[in-house]
Design an enzyme around this catalytic site. Structure first.
Site, PDB file in Angstrom:
ATOM      1  N   ASP A   4       0.848  -1.173   0.000  1.00 27.29           N
ATOM      2  CA  ASP A   4       0.000   0.000   0.000  1.00 27.29           C
ATOM      3  C   ASP A   4       0.896   1.239   0.000  1.00 27.29           C
ATOM      4  OD1 ASP A   4      -2.242   1.638   0.214  1.00 27.29           O
ATOM      5  OD2 ASP A   4      -2.322   1.459   2.398  1.00 27.29           O
ATOM      6  N   GLU A  60      -0.267   4.978   0.927  1.00 24.27           N
ATOM      7  CA  GLU A  60      -0.540   5.862   2.060  1.00 24.27           C
ATOM      8  C   GLU A  60      -0.635   5.050   3.355  1.00 24.27           C
ATOM      9  OE1 GLU A  60      -3.503   9.139   1.032  1.00 24.27           O
ATOM     10  OE2 GLU A  60      -3.781   7.725  -0.623  1.00 24.27           O
TER      11      GLU A  60
END
Length: 205
Positions: free
Chosen positions: A7, A9
């Protein structure tokens, strides 16, 4: 061959919309996929706030351009790319994420698109529903062993689909809801964990 999916953020960079909240004073921008399970509900709320507050894309871009990756994130990605295949899987958008991706050394990213017209944010277009999970599944079908890490509700399907998935600094309420998923709290811990799971690194690639 082993492939790592991360991922963006919350794992490599701060939450973009939380930074927008700091600059606008609008607290609702602080809500993320750690708070809401329905991504469409979250993005629809953000778009409506942008419209109601008359925020232009240049304003949002200025916020993103001022942001920096987490300390050590660039070095961690350099190590990953030296030892694995790498894809960033994000529910962010190319038009938002690209300045941060460049600061991370321009790793491959798979994410969504914003609908921008005359400098105004009109909406968004998803690459596909459940994009993260489907990308991991496709990599496994190509005979990759997939490791993945994320921090939010929208990462759960990706983590469960991967051969091995791990939370990165997930909040307590998510860790408690999904106790079957391991947790790390730093990039060094994540590096050590991937090394322990990897046969490729152990063979001295």
């Amino acid at each position: 061959m082993e492939h790592i999916c991360l991922d963006l953020e919350g794992v490599l960079v701060p939450e973009i919309w939380a930074e927008v909240a700091k600059h606008t004073g609008e607290e609702k921008f602080k809500l993320t996929t750690q708070d809401l399970k329905d991504y469409s509900e979250l993005m629809d709320m953000r778009i409506e706030l942008v419209r109601s507050l008359n925020i232009k894309m240049k304003d949002i871009n200025a916020v993103v351009n001022s942001m920096e990756p987490f300390e050590g994130a660039r070095e961690f990605l350099d190590w990953v790319r030296d030892n694995f295949q790498l894809t960033i899987l994000s529910d962010s958008f190319y038009e938002l994420a690209w300045p941060l991706i460049r600061k991370l050394g321009t790793p491959s990213i798979n994410c969504h698109y914003l609908d921008i017209k005359d400098g105004e944010l009109r909406g968004y277009e998803l690459r596909q529903n459940n994009n993260k999970q489907k990308v991991v599944k496709a990599l496994k079908e190509m005979q990759f062993t997939v490791f993945a890490s994320g921090d939010s509700y929208n990462d759960i399907h990706m983590l469960n689909e991967a051969d091995y998935g791990v939370f990165f600094q997930a909040p307590d309420h998510i860790k408690e809801e999904f106790p079957n998923i391991d947790v790390v709290n730093s990039h060094n811990e994540l590096k050590e964990l991937f090394m322990s799971k990897s046969q490729f690194v152990k063979r001295g690639k």
